[in-house]
Scaffold this motif. Structure first.
Motif, PDB file in Angstrom:
ATOM      1  N   UNK A  64       0.853  -1.192   0.000  1.00 48.91           N
ATOM      2  CA  UNK A  64       0.000   0.000   0.000  1.00 48.91           C
ATOM      3  C   UNK A  64       0.886   1.240   0.000  1.00 48.91           C
ATOM      4  N   UNK A  71       1.643  12.407  10.873  1.00 46.66           N
ATOM      5  CA  UNK A  71       0.778  13.229  11.718  1.00 46.66           C
ATOM      6  C   UNK A  71       1.545  14.337  12.418  1.00 46.66           C
ATOM      7  N   UNK A  85       9.246   1.930   8.513  1.00 52.79           N
ATOM      8  CA  UNK A  85       8.491   0.675   8.638  1.00 52.79           C
ATOM      9  C   UNK A  85       9.448  -0.509   8.562  1.00 52.79           C
TER      10      UNK A  85
ATOM     11  N   UNK B 337      -1.190   4.803  13.484  1.00 61.03           N
ATOM     12  CA  UNK B 337      -0.977   5.569  12.257  1.00 61.03           C
ATOM     13  C   UNK B 337      -0.117   4.827  11.257  1.00 61.03           C
ATOM     14  N   UNK B 338       0.930   4.179  11.778  1.00 61.00           N
ATOM     15  CA  UNK B 338       1.791   3.419  10.856  1.00 61.00           C
ATOM     16  C   UNK B 338       1.019   2.259  10.225  1.00 61.00           C
ATOM     17  N   UNK B 340      -2.176   2.198   9.429  1.00 61.46           N
ATOM     18  CA  UNK B 340      -3.393   2.575   8.709  1.00 61.46           C
ATOM     19  C   UNK B 340      -4.644   2.453   9.574  1.00 61.46           C
ATOM     20  N   UNK B 344       0.530  -1.552  13.835  1.00 59.76           N
ATOM     21  CA  UNK B 344       1.187  -2.403  12.848  1.00 59.76           C
ATOM     22  C   UNK B 344       1.795  -3.639  13.520  1.00 59.76           C
TER      23      UNK B 344
END
Lengths: 202, 392
Positions: A64, A71, A85, B337-338, B340, B344
Motif C-alpha cells: 500500500x 501526523x 516501517x 498511524x503506521x 493505517x 502495525x
C-alpha cells in the motif's frame, strides 16, 4: 573468487526456476548468469535472470502507499519509508525468474536442459566472472533463449551477450562470433536479428 | 435462488432510517451523560469510592475514575526511538472427530524497533499438545477437565501473556531502546469468569505470575490495544450518578437504564476526544479484575487514533507511572498511524499467528500421515470424512 550466495530456489521446473532473495531488493541485474543447486550433488543448473519483482510474501497481500505526510507534519518518501516501517523487510520479498540455459556435471558445462530441475530450497549463487566467461565461451545457449517463448527473450539474450563480451579478452572477436551465430539462428527472421545486432553494437 | 435485492433493498432503506432516529436519540443521551459527568467530575474521588463499594450490586458494569473524569490529554511528545514487543495467538482446537485427540497453539511474536536503528523480527512458535497431562486438567480432588473449547482458548491467552514477558526479557538483554510490550485485546480475562474457580485460578495465576508479574519485574511498560471497544464502564459511572442509591436496590428488581444503548465508544467517540487525545484513567471494576488481579488490577483510557476510538489497558503498576502512560499513549497512536488505523505490530503478530483453513487441512493430513507411518489406526470419524468431501 567465491561466488556469492544470493537466495534460494522457491519454485522450479525443467525450463525455469524462481529464486527468493535473502535480502530484500537485492536482486542480480537482469540478464545475469546465476546457478542453482540440486539434490543430485554433481549437478548444478545455470540460468539467466529475468522478471525481477518485489511484493508481499503473503499470497493475496498487496503493498500500500505509505509515503507522504506524517501526523507530526514531517514528510517521508523512498528509502525513508523502509526506515519508518522496519517490518517491511520481513513481509516483502524480492524474487526473480531464471531461464534454464544449461547445466554442469563433473566440471563439464552442457548447453542443454538438465536431467533434473534445481531443487526447491537449494542455494542460488551469482556466477563470478570466470564462470560467466567459461559458460559463454560457446554460443549454444543462444538457441535456448531465442526459442524460450518469452516476450523478453531477445532483450534477455542481448543483455547476456553484452555481459559475456565485456569479459572476453578480445571483445570484438566475441561479438563477431556471437553475431554470426545469431545470423545463423535467425536467418528467417531479419527483423529480430536486426534488433539484436543493434543491441550488441550500441 | 439468488437474493431478492428488491425486497432486501427496501428493508435496508428502512433500517437506515431507523438507525438515524436511534443515533439522534443516542446523541441526546450522550450529551446528557456528559453533562452529568462534567458536573460531578470534581467529586471523582467520591464516585470512585462509591463505584468500588457498589460494583457487585450494580446491574451495570462500572469503572472507578483515577482522576477527574473529564480530564483529557493531548498527544505527548513522540519518543524518537522505541522498540515494541507484541504477541498474538491462535489455536486449532481439539476435535473429537479426529483420529487423535490433540490441540495446537500458535503464537505470533513480533519485535519492531523504530528510530536510529530500525529493525524487525517476526516469527511464530507452534506447540502441539497430545499427551494425557496436556489434554486433561486435574484438580487436587481428582476432578478432571478436558482441554477443549474455552479451556484451550484460556490456555492460549495465558501463553500469550507469558510469551510477551519472555519476548520483552529477550529484547532487554540485547537493547537499551525504550521498550513497550503490547497485546491485542483486553488484559482482563473475562472469558475465565464463567469457569470453575479452580480452573480459573489455574489459568489466571500463571498469567499473572509468569506474564504480568514478570513484565513488572523486568520494568516494561505493558499495555493492550482494543480496537472498536464495546465496554460500558465509564458510561456506568454516569448511570451511577443518575442512580446513586444502588445500595438500596437489588439486582432482581432491576433499574431503569438512563442511557440505554450507550457504551463508552459512543460516549467518547462523539467528538469528546480530538485526534490524538486520550481520556482520563479509569480502573475497571469487573469482578475478576477487582477480586483476582491483586496489584495487577487493570486500568484503561480511551484514545482517539484518528480512524477510530481505541481502548488502551494497562496494569496498575503501569498506570501509576505518568511517564509510562505518556509513552504508551504516544506509541499506541504512532502504531495505529503506521498501520493505517490499527497498530502495525499487532497486525504483524496476527499475521504470524493466524491458522488459516488451508493450514488446518495440511495439519490434519500431517497427523494422518504420522499415524499411518507409526502403523496406528487412522480412526477419524466417518462423519468428519463425509463433511470433508461432497459425494456425487
Amino acid at each position: 573468487m567465491i561466488e556469492q550466495r544470493i537466495g534460494e530456489v522457491i519454485e522450479a521446473s525443467s525450463t525455469q526456476w524462481t529464486t527468493g532473495a535473502y535480502e530484500l531488493l537485492n536482486a542480480p541485474p537482469f540478464g545475469s548468469l546465476i546457478k542453482a543447486g540440486c539434490y543430485d550433488n554433481d549437478l548444478c543448473i545455470y540460468g539467466l535472470v529475468y522478471d525481477i519483482r518485489t511484493g508481499s510474501r503473503d499470497l493475496g497481500g498487496k503493498a500500500m502507499v505509505r509515503g507522504g505526510r506524517r501526523y507530526d507534519g514531517s514528510e517521508f518518501y523512498d528509502g525513508q519509508i523502509y526506515s519508518e516501517h522496519p517490518d517491511l523487510a520481513a513481509v516483502l520479498q524480492t524474487e526473480w525468474s531464471a531461464l534454464v540455459i544449461g547445466y554442469e556435471r563433473a566440471g563439464r558445462i552442457i548447453h542443454y536442459l538438465p536431467p533434473q530441475p534445481p531443487t526447491v530450497h537449494y542455494s542460488v549463487h551469482l556466477c563470478d566472472d570466470d564462470t560467466v566467461e567459461r559458460f559463454t565461451q560457446h554460443c549454444d545457449f543462444f538457441r535456448m533463449v531465442l526459442h524460450a517463448n518469452l516476450p523478453i527473450a531477445d532483450e534477455l539474450l542481448g543483455t547476456a551477450i553484452r555481459h559475456a563480451a565485456a569479459l572476453q579478452a578480445n571483445r570484438r572477436e566475441y561479438e563477431l562470433y556471437a553475431g554470426r551465430e545469431l545470423a545463423r539462428l535467425l536467418r528467417d527472421d531479419y527483423d529480430r536479428l536486426r534488433v539484436l545486432v543493434r543491441m550488441l553494437t550500441s | 435462488m439468488p437474493l431478492d435485492f428488491n425486497q432486501v433493498g427496501q428493508q435496508i432503506k428502512q433500517m437506515g432510517g431507523d438507525l438515524r432516529q436511534t443515533a439522534n436519540h443516542h446523541d441526546q443521551l450522550v450529551a446528557h451523560a456528559w453533562a452529568k459527568l462534567e458536573e460531578q467530575s470534581p467529586r471523582w474521588e467520591h464516585w470512585a469510592r462509591h463505584a468500588e463499594d457498589n460494583y457487585l450490586r450494580s446491574p451495570w458494569l462500572l469503572a472507578a475514575p483515577a482522576e477527574p473524569i473529564i480530564n483529557r490529554y493531548q498527544l505527548p511528545k513522540f519518543p524518537p526511538n522505541y522498540c515494541l514487543a507484541a504477541v498474538d495467538g491462535s489455536q486449532i482446537d481439539l476435535d473429537r472427530h479426529w483420529a487423535v485427540e490433540c490441540y495446537l497453539i500458535n503464537l505470533g511474536l513480533v519485535t519492531i524497533q523504530y528510530g536510529q536503528q530500525p529493525y524487525s523480527k517476526l516469527h511464530s512458535v507452534p506447540a502441539l499438545h497430545y499427551n494425557d497431562q496436556e489434554l486433561l486438567l486435574r484438580d487436587k480432588d481428582g476432578r478432571s477437565y478436558k482441554m477443549a473449547g474455552a479451556l484451550v482458548h484460556a490456555e492460549r491467552d495465558t501463553r500469550e501473556g507469558i510469551a510477551l514477558a519472555r519476548l520483552a526479557q529477550e529484547i532487554l538483554e540485547q537493547s537499551t531502546t525504550p521498550l513497550v510490550a503490547m497485546q491485542d485485546g483486553t488484559l482482563i480475562r473475562w472469558s475465565l469468569s464463567g469457569l470453575d474457580p479452580w480452573v480459573r485460578a489455574h489459568f489466571l495465576q500463571r498469567y499473572l505470575d509468569e506474564g504480568l508479574a514478570a513484565l513488572r519485574a523486568a520494568d516494561v511498560p505493558t499495555c493492550s490495544y482494543i480496537s472498536h471497544p464495546k465496554a460500558p464502564e465509564v458510561t456506568g459511572i454516569a448511570r451511577l450518578i443518575v442512580n446513586p442509591t444502588l445500595n438500596n436496590t437489588s439486582k432482581a428488581e432491576g433499574l431503569v437504564d438512563p442511557y440505554p444503548g450507550i457504551n463508552d465508544t459512543k460516549l467518547f467517540g462523539n467528538g469528546w476526544l480530538g485526534d490524538g487525545e486520550r481520556s482520563a484513567l479509569f480502573k475497571s471494576l469487573s469482578k475478576i479484575n477487582v477480586e483476582e488481579y491483586r496489584d495487577h488490577a487493570i486500568y484503561f483510557f480511551y484514545l482517539n487514533v484518528g480512524a477510530e476510538l481505541a481502548r488502551i489497558e494497562m496494569p496498575e503498576w503501569v498506570a501509576q507511572r505518568p511517564e509510562w502512560v505518556d509513552l504508551i499513549h504516544a506509541v499506541a497512536y504512532d502504531q495505529a498511524h503506521r498501520g493505517g488505523g490499527y497498530p502495525v505490530a499487532l497486525a504483524r503478530a496476527h499475521e504470524q499467528a493466524v491458522v488459516r483453513e488451508s493450514d488446518r487441512r495440511v495439519f490434519r493430513q500431517m497427523i494422518e500421515q504420522a499415524l499411518w507411518h507409526a502403523r496406528l489406526n487412522n480412526g477419524s470419524s466417518l462423519k468428519q470424512d463425509a463433511k470433508a468431501q461432497v459425494r456425487v
